[in-house]
Design an enzyme around this catalytic site. Sequence first.
Site, PDB file in Angstrom:
ATOM      1  N   SER A 222       9.487   6.775  -0.680  1.00 63.43           N
ATOM      2  CA  SER A 222       9.550   5.539   0.182  1.00 63.43           C
ATOM      3  C   SER A 222       8.223   5.153   0.789  1.00 63.43           C
ATOM      4  O   SER A 222       7.331   6.081   0.651  1.00 63.43           O
ATOM      5  CB  SER A 222      10.636   5.773   1.171  1.00 63.43           C
ATOM      6  OG  SER A 222      10.079   6.446   2.192  1.00 63.43           O
ATOM      7  N   LYS A 223       8.099   4.246   1.683  1.00 63.46           N
ATOM      8  CA  LYS A 223       6.721   3.792   2.534  1.00 63.46           C
ATOM      9  C   LYS A 223       6.349   5.260   3.251  1.00 63.46           C
ATOM     10  O   LYS A 223       5.025   5.251   3.255  1.00 63.46           O
ATOM     11  CB  LYS A 223       6.981   2.679   3.243  1.00 63.46           C
ATOM     12  CG  LYS A 223       7.514   1.262   2.384  1.00 63.46           C
ATOM     13  CD  LYS A 223       6.933   0.193   3.157  1.00 63.46           C
ATOM     14  CE  LYS A 223       7.339  -1.052   2.506  1.00 63.46           C
ATOM     15  NZ  LYS A 223       8.789  -1.436   2.593  1.00 63.46           N
ATOM     16  N   ARG A 224       7.116   5.944   3.651  1.00 60.44           N
ATOM     17  CA  ARG A 224       6.728   7.276   4.089  1.00 60.44           C
ATOM     18  C   ARG A 224       5.774   7.680   3.365  1.00 60.44           C
ATOM     19  O   ARG A 224       4.746   8.529   4.219  1.00 60.44           O
ATOM     20  CB  ARG A 224       7.790   7.902   4.600  1.00 60.44           C
ATOM     21  CG  ARG A 224       8.682   7.529   5.858  1.00 60.44           C
ATOM     22  CD  ARG A 224       9.744   8.483   5.936  1.00 60.44           C
ATOM     23  NE  ARG A 224      10.712   8.723   4.957  1.00 60.44           N
ATOM     24  CZ  ARG A 224      10.883   9.803   4.173  1.00 60.44           C
ATOM     25  NH1 ARG A 224       9.914  10.768   4.564  1.00 60.44           N
ATOM     26  NH2 ARG A 224      11.633   9.706   3.186  1.00 60.44           N
ATOM     27  N   HIS A 225       5.976   7.981   2.182  1.00 61.66           N
ATOM     28  CA  HIS A 225       4.849   8.561   1.348  1.00 61.66           C
ATOM     29  C   HIS A 225       3.637   7.937   1.096  1.00 61.66           C
ATOM     30  O   HIS A 225       2.941   8.086   0.118  1.00 61.66           O
ATOM     31  CB  HIS A 225       5.807   9.109   0.209  1.00 61.66           C
ATOM     32  CG  HIS A 225       6.762   9.941   0.371  1.00 61.66           C
ATOM     33  ND1 HIS A 225       7.970   9.192   0.218  1.00 61.66           N
ATOM     34  CD2 HIS A 225       6.807  11.164   0.832  1.00 61.66           C
ATOM     35  CE1 HIS A 225       9.029  10.290   0.428  1.00 61.66           C
ATOM     36  NE2 HIS A 225       8.353  11.322   0.588  1.00 61.66           N
ATOM     37  N   GLY A 226       3.249   6.847   1.956  1.00 58.57           N
ATOM     38  CA  GLY A 226       1.951   6.257   1.757  1.00 58.57           C
ATOM     39  C   GLY A 226       2.501   4.947   0.914  1.00 58.57           C
ATOM     40  O   GLY A 226       3.235   4.368   0.764  1.00 58.57           O
TER      41      GLY A 226
END
Length: 458
Positions: A222-226
């Site tokens: 997800s976006k959390r991973h960059g």
Amino acid sequence: MGDVRVRFAPSPTGYLHVGGARTALYNWLFARHHGGKFLLRIEDTDVKRSTPEMTDNILKSLEWLGLTWDEELVYQSQRLEIYREVAKELVNKGLAYYCYTPEGESECIEVAPEEAEGKKVAIKFRVPKSERIEFTDLIRGHIVFEGKDIKDFVIMKSDGYPTYQLAVVVDDHSMGITHVIRGEDHIPNTPKQILIYRAMGWELPQFAHLPMILGPDKKKLSKRHGAVSVLEYRRQGYLSEALFNFLALLGWSPGEDREIVPKDEMISLFDIKKVGKRAAVFDMQKLNWINSVYIRMKTDDELLELLRPFFSEVGVTDDEAIRKLIPLYKERARTLRDFVELSRYFFEDVTEYDEKGVKKHFKRPLEVASRLETCLSELEKLENWTAQDIEGVVRGVAESLDVSAAKLIHPIRLSITGMTFGPGLFELMEALGKETVLNRLRRAIEWLKMRGAQDTPE
Ligand code: GLU
């Protein structure tokens, strides 16, 4: 295999991200491998959440990755009449029914066709509870669902738009899709769709559900991973070939532990049956490595083309200046953006020195200053400002001072770049130019003397 026809069917409700791009890519590889067709369909029936900007983003992303599609682009929003016809036909056959949600209630109740008139009705598919639905997934093998476990589901919403379940079947059928290759999150949708195929008497395609992509923490990517959107990778300086290569390996392997595989070979080696069932892990370091390999495979001219936009962002538009940097950073840049980051001191003055570098290479400031002064005065005399001659001078000074060359090389680097690492020092000094190098050495000497004065107890 007969005439293979596959499709990528994104919903334009968000940017094209890594997961979608991998799905598109596997469809594309499958089509190209079998000499078939790769079609593109924009599933824009969720009117509230779909936007033309997102469609544009998806098309640009696919183009950038080289995932060219065949035939005309299909927009579901232009086919509403067709879905309505099919839904009506299913009602007429008694396989679907109108339903109506009275004001203030949440339950949708069945209404007879004659009562539907004038009401805001949806259409639900009547799931045959005694039926068993099974299919053989090309990746996951035999999968069985029981009708009794599936609730009747909406195929036409009360606003006249079809649901995904209906539209996807109608279109896959009318586009002659032979293989549906998509993410495994769609497995629970497959039995519903198979029921619609059966109800319409249409031939089923084959299904292949791709494994999920996880972040390094083993959670869904997800976006959390960059960065996850494809064009964001372009912006960050990844090469399209490198991202292509990287995505292709997210769940499939060409064998023999090969990691760098040119597109043509991917096409000939790709085998959907060899896609693994296990989730693929998105490894940023691997992407960086693959990208650096592709950067090194480029000629300097190709790199110049690719680097222009990155340098122009920081106001550098001089081709010759950029060209000079390419050989210096080609071996160590992981991304195109790295060329800009690593060469900052070519375009900006050095006003600070890396802290760790100071501790290590400027430790005895007065001693270092005096060594640098000797270098400075020898370099001032040097007329032929080439890496080779500069090296001669620096090594000569080291010898005359009876210190190792490293005792000069590291402090010089820190003085002229502010950094502790970079390209070969002598090439770098040549490229920076005599004046800049001498000025920065003078400034560093001054800085060291001041620091030395502060450090020396009275
Ligand atoms: N529009 C659907 C999605 O984006 C397509 C799924 C499918 O390929 O059937 O997930």
